[in-house]
Write an enzyme that holds these catalytic residues in place. Structure first.
Site, PDB file in Angstrom:
ATOM      1  N   THR A   1       0.843  -1.201   0.000  1.00 23.73           N
ATOM      2  CA  THR A   1       0.000   0.000   0.000  1.00 23.73           C
ATOM      3  C   THR A   1       0.868   1.237   0.000  1.00 23.73           C
ATOM      4  OG1 THR A   1      -1.825  -1.046   1.146  1.00 23.73           O
ATOM      5  CG2 THR A   1      -1.581   1.318   1.485  1.00 23.73           C
TER       6      THR A   1
ATOM      7  N   ARG B   1     -14.931  -6.146   2.476  1.00 24.77           N
ATOM      8  CA  ARG B   1     -13.997  -5.780   3.551  1.00 24.77           C
ATOM      9  C   ARG B   1     -13.301  -4.445   3.241  1.00 24.77           C
ATOM     10  NH1 ARG B   1      -8.263  -4.566   3.959  1.00 24.77           N
ATOM     11  NH2 ARG B   1      -7.582  -5.125   6.036  1.00 24.77           N
TER      12      ARG B   1
ATOM     13  N   GLY C   1     -10.215  -1.938   4.957  1.00 21.26           N
ATOM     14  CA  GLY C   1      -9.177  -1.871   5.992  1.00 21.26           C
ATOM     15  C   GLY C   1      -9.005  -0.469   6.527  1.00 21.26           C
ATOM     16  N   ASP C   2      -7.788  -0.152   6.894  1.00 22.08           N
ATOM     17  CA  ASP C   2      -7.492   1.158   7.480  1.00 22.08           C
ATOM     18  C   ASP C   2      -7.263   2.256   6.434  1.00 22.08           C
ATOM     19  OD1 ASP C   2      -5.181  -0.246   6.595  1.00 22.08           O
ATOM     20  OD2 ASP C   2      -3.906   1.165   7.687  1.00 22.08           O
TER      21      ASP C   2
ATOM     22  N   GLY D   1       0.094  -2.188   6.011  1.00 25.49           N
ATOM     23  CA  GLY D   1       0.071  -3.423   6.790  1.00 25.49           C
ATOM     24  C   GLY D   1      -1.349  -3.874   7.080  1.00 25.49           C
TER      25      GLY D   1
ATOM     26  N   GLY E   1      -4.636  -3.778   8.148  1.00 24.94           N
ATOM     27  CA  GLY E   1      -5.455  -2.623   8.483  1.00 24.94           C
ATOM     28  C   GLY E   1      -6.305  -2.782   9.727  1.00 24.94           C
TER      29      GLY E   1
HETATM   30  C1  SD4 Z   1      -5.383  -2.825   4.353  1.00 21.73           C
HETATM   31  N1  SD4 Z   1      -3.513  -1.545   5.078  1.00 21.73           N
HETATM   32  O1  SD4 Z   1      -6.292  -2.873   3.525  1.00 21.73           O
HETATM   33  C2  SD4 Z   1      -4.082  -2.191   3.944  1.00 21.73           C
HETATM   34  C3  SD4 Z   1      -3.226  -3.266   3.361  1.00 21.73           C
HETATM   35  C4  SD4 Z   1      -1.835  -2.872   3.078  1.00 21.73           C
HETATM   36  O2  SD4 Z   1      -0.036  -3.104   1.764  1.00 21.73           O
HETATM   37  O3  SD4 Z   1      -1.244  -2.031   3.686  1.00 21.73           O
HETATM   38  N2  SD4 Z   1      -1.251  -3.469   2.106  1.00 21.73           N
HETATM   39  O4  SD4 Z   1      -5.494  -3.308   5.460  1.00 21.73           O
END
Ligand code: SD4
Length: 331
Positions: free
Chosen positions: A191, A219, A221-222, A243, A245
């Protein structure tokens, strides 16, 4: 509506009063450096982003060097990764959810704490630009799913197939076992979160992702959640995350880091504390990665992660550097 009008006017003023004359005078003297000098408070333009996405920081730097705003630098910088089909965690080419659909999340935040986000949006190649349109052209902060996609079409974005042959092939292979697992630093974490300071010393940030590979349909994430995957307070600084999320959301990680900087911590100390808070909530778990980066109003930066292997790219007038990040767990 009033807020939007004001924003529109102020950006027009900025373009007229600042970019044009400064660029013109700089081109006469030092075209290669343009305005990349310190402002009246000694703050210099800078762009940083998660991982070694040097093409993205190079693009952001070009915008900053030419007198552009941190907001433009963020949008154009992260678009490089959204367009890179070899990056399988961002934009076109991203890995799909468990049903084979690529769903994208992104958010953006400007110097005035305006923000916009799109969540779980399909078929649009540049979610960061749609997020910016949400911020600038609607009374809302977040649009999700079909509504976000519909809004994008209304704004002139084209329908794009985001699932590349490579990602489809890997998904079909994954379906044979359908085992959901995160592989640290390898397939689930690319990301891009980016933070930039422009010639006026103003900070903006953005974050864009296709999320965790083979996630449940729907879904989120963050990354598109203001405060979790990204937070900017132009008085203090900004932070962004990559990372798993779910863990970043649980501690509202990026907001936490900016608040820690407000309390006097350096960006590095704040990132370290952010990771420690997450680990304190996960006493029995080490099988996931999170990386934070942060910048403060003086242009100082920091980065920290759980497992070794994370780094962040930085571009200033001194050029580009990839900073390996220290980690909570050692190799
Ligand atoms: C998530 N933080 O969707 C993101 C995933 C991510 O590199 O960082 N991927 O949780």
């Amino acid at each position: 509506m009033k807020r939007r009008k004001f924003l529109k006017n102020s950006s027009a003023v900025t373009a007229g009063l600042i970019s044009v004359p400064i660029l013109a005078s700089c081109q006469e003297t030092k075209p290669e450096k343009s305005i990349s000098t310190a402002n009246s408070e000694g703050i210099k333009p800078i762009a940083i982003c998660t991982w070694d996405f040097h093409n993205a920081t190079a693009k952001a730097w070009k915008v900053l060097k030419d007198g552009g705003s941190s907001l433009d630098a963020i949008e154009q910088g992260v678009m490089i990764e959204e367009a890179d089909v070899n990056n399988q965690t961002v934009g076109k080419g991203g890995r799909p959810d468990r049903d084979g659909n690529v769903t994208l999340d992104a958010c953006i935040m400007d110097k005035d704490s305006n923000c916009g986000a799109v969540l779980c949006m399909q078929n649009i190649a540049h979610p960061i630009s749609v997020a910016r349109k949400v911020m600038e052209d609607t009374p809302h902060v977040m649009l999700a799913g079909k509504g976000a996609e519909q809004f994008a079409y209304e704004k002139g974005f084209e329908k794009t197939n985001l699932l590349t042959e490579q990602s489809k092939k890997e998904w079909l292979e994954w379906k044979k076992t359908s085992k959901y697992e995160t592989i640290i630093n390898i397939e689930n974490h690319d990301t891009i979160g980016m933070l930039a300071i422009d010639k006026d010393g103003d900070i903006a940030g953005g974050c864009t992702t296709s999320g965790m590979s083979y996630k449940f349909a729907g879904r989120v994430g963050d990354s598109p959640i203001i405060g979790a995957g990204l937070f900017v307070d132009n008085e203090i600084g900004g932070a962004t995350a990559t990372g798993v999320g779910e863990e970043v959301v649980r501690t509202v990680g990026s907001f936490l880091i900016v608040e820690l900087m407000r309390q006097g911590k350096s960006p590095q100390e704040a990132c370290e504390e952010g990771v420690k808070r997450i680990m304190a909530k996960n006493k029995d778990r080490e099988d996931f990665q999170i990386g934070f980066i942060a910048i403060n109003k003086n242009g100082e930066t920091g980065g920290y992660c759980i497992h070794p292997g994370f780094s962040y790219s930085m571009f200033t007038e001194e050029g580009q550097i990839n900073h390996p990040s220290d980690s909570y767990l050692k190799a």
